[in-house]
Design a protein around this motif. Structure first.
Motif, PDB file in Angstrom:
ATOM      1  N   SER A   1       1.125  -1.381   0.058  1.00 49.12           N
ATOM      2  CA  SER A   1       0.212  -0.472  -0.056  1.00 49.12           C
ATOM      3  C   SER A   1       0.858   1.096   0.195  1.00 49.12           C
ATOM      4  O   SER A   1       2.169   0.946  -0.043  1.00 49.12           O
ATOM      5  CB  SER A   1      -0.575   0.133   0.997  1.00 49.12           C
ATOM      6  N   ILE A   2       0.037   2.377   0.223  1.00 46.45           N
ATOM      7  CA  ILE A   2       0.638   3.785  -0.105  1.00 46.45           C
ATOM      8  C   ILE A   2       0.968   4.274   0.944  1.00 46.45           C
ATOM      9  O   ILE A   2       0.836   5.861   1.398  1.00 46.45           O
ATOM     10  CB  ILE A   2       0.386   4.714  -1.096  1.00 46.45           C
TER      11      ILE A   2
ATOM     12  N   SER B   1       6.403  -2.068  12.672  1.00 45.37           N
ATOM     13  CA  SER B   1       6.216  -0.936  11.049  1.00 45.37           C
ATOM     14  C   SER B   1       6.879  -1.474   9.718  1.00 45.37           C
ATOM     15  O   SER B   1       7.857  -2.130   9.834  1.00 45.37           O
ATOM     16  CB  SER B   1       6.814   0.596  11.990  1.00 45.37           C
ATOM     17  N   VAL B   2       5.820  -0.763   9.223  1.00 41.69           N
ATOM     18  CA  VAL B   2       6.155  -1.662   7.367  1.00 41.69           C
ATOM     19  C   VAL B   2       6.317  -0.043   7.113  1.00 41.69           C
ATOM     20  O   VAL B   2       5.214   0.189   7.217  1.00 41.69           O
ATOM     21  CB  VAL B   2       5.621  -2.530   7.038  1.00 41.69           C
ATOM     22  N   SER B   3       7.173   0.380   6.383  1.00 36.89           N
ATOM     23  CA  SER B   3       6.754   1.704   5.668  1.00 36.89           C
ATOM     24  C   SER B   3       6.253   0.919   3.886  1.00 36.89           C
ATOM     25  O   SER B   3       6.252   0.483   4.083  1.00 36.89           O
ATOM     26  CB  SER B   3       8.244   1.735   5.159  1.00 36.89           C
TER      27      SER B   3
ATOM     28  N   PHE C   1      -3.264   1.355   9.833  1.00 36.60           N
ATOM     29  CA  PHE C   1      -2.228   2.643   8.488  1.00 36.60           C
ATOM     30  C   PHE C   1      -2.101   3.661   8.732  1.00 36.60           C
ATOM     31  O   PHE C   1      -3.149   3.841  10.013  1.00 36.60           O
ATOM     32  CB  PHE C   1      -3.773   1.972   7.504  1.00 36.60           C
ATOM     33  N   SER C   2      -1.614   4.317   8.111  1.00 35.69           N
ATOM     34  CA  SER C   2      -0.930   6.119   9.057  1.00 35.69           C
ATOM     35  C   SER C   2      -2.573   6.674   8.816  1.00 35.69           C
ATOM     36  O   SER C   2      -2.165   8.241   9.548  1.00 35.69           O
ATOM     37  CB  SER C   2      -0.460   6.237   7.917  1.00 35.69           C
ATOM     38  N   ASN C   3      -3.522   6.290   8.214  1.00 34.00           N
ATOM     39  CA  ASN C   3      -4.637   7.444   7.813  1.00 34.00           C
ATOM     40  C   ASN C   3      -5.658   7.054   9.517  1.00 34.00           C
ATOM     41  O   ASN C   3      -7.127   7.457   8.794  1.00 34.00           O
ATOM     42  CB  ASN C   3      -5.467   7.172   6.916  1.00 34.00           C
TER      43      ASN C   3
ATOM     44  N   ASP D   1      -6.063  -3.515  -0.128  1.00 33.80           N
ATOM     45  CA  ASP D   1      -6.640  -4.100   1.908  1.00 33.80           C
ATOM     46  C   ASP D   1      -6.687  -2.215   2.818  1.00 33.80           C
ATOM     47  O   ASP D   1      -7.809  -1.939   3.442  1.00 33.80           O
ATOM     48  CB  ASP D   1      -5.510  -4.749   2.736  1.00 33.80           C
ATOM     49  N   LEU D   2      -5.877  -1.245   1.800  1.00 33.55           N
ATOM     50  CA  LEU D   2      -6.103   0.112   3.270  1.00 33.55           C
ATOM     51  C   LEU D   2      -7.439   0.458   2.330  1.00 33.55           C
ATOM     52  O   LEU D   2      -8.017   0.996   3.365  1.00 33.55           O
ATOM     53  CB  LEU D   2      -4.995   0.681   2.047  1.00 33.55           C
ATOM     54  N   ILE D   3      -7.733   0.483   0.748  1.00 30.64           N
ATOM     55  CA  ILE D   3      -9.420   1.247   0.963  1.00 30.64           C
ATOM     56  C   ILE D   3     -10.408   0.912   1.576  1.00 30.64           C
ATOM     57  O   ILE D   3     -11.382   1.332   1.836  1.00 30.64           O
ATOM     58  CB  ILE D   3      -9.276   1.136  -1.378  1.00 30.64           C
TER      59      ILE D   3
END
Length: 169
Positions: free
Chosen positions: A45-46, A74-76, A115-117, A161-163
């Motif tokens: 993901s982004i 943590s994974v970038s 996720f970061s969001n 998965d992020l979406i």
């Protein structure tokens, strides 16, 4: 005569006990073949992801008053986590193949993937309803959930998965 029968009976009992005990010797299980693998998470993901493993249950399955953070990973974005080594009793291809992701073994019974969001997923040993759609959790990864790249077993987190992620509290 009674003493001789009692002695023979004792010998038979001891013989049977020793035979049964050696057949159930736990050392035999310890000597079973083990298989070594390298594993990693790939974040396609982004968004950066953080995966926290918690202990929420006590020794006897009772709910703890406060969850205990046991591990964090943590994974970038668009990257692969550090490669970890595991040893398990079943080889790839065996129907019983599976493993717990490294760091999630030590009394971890629930996982939050964020996720970061601030969206993400949650799973526990008892409830997988809010985990990644159609994927096993990191508490019980099956063979069909991984891909093999350069001799490393990869569990992927995708852009989809992020979406599709849930709003986390």
């Amino acid at each position: 005569m009674q003493t001789q029968l009692l002695t023979i009976f004792r010998i038979i009992v001891i013989f049977l006990f020793c035979t049964i005990a050696s057949a159930c010797d736990p050392d035999d299980r310890m000597n079973a073949k083990q298989y070594d693998y390298k594993v990693a998470l790939e974040n396609k993901s982004i968004s950066a992801i953080t995966i926290d493993g918690y202990r929420t249950l006590g020794q006897f399955g009772d709910k703890l008053e406060t969850s205990v953070l046991v591990s964090t990973l943590s994974v970038s974005p668009k990257s692969i986590s550090d490669i970890e080594s595991i040893t398990i009793p079943k080889p790839l291809g065996n129907p019983a193949f599976g493993f717990i992701y490294p760091g999630m073994q030590n009394n971890v019974d629930s996982i939050v993937l964020k996720f970061s969001n601030n969206k993400g997923y949650y799973t526990s040993s008892k409830n997988k309803e809010f985990w990644l759609k159609n994927k096993s959790s990191l508490l019980s990864i099956s063979e069909n959930e991984i891909i093999q790249k350069n001799e490393v077993l990869i569990y992927e987190i995708s852009q989809e998965d992020l979406i599709m992620a849930y709003d986390l509290p």
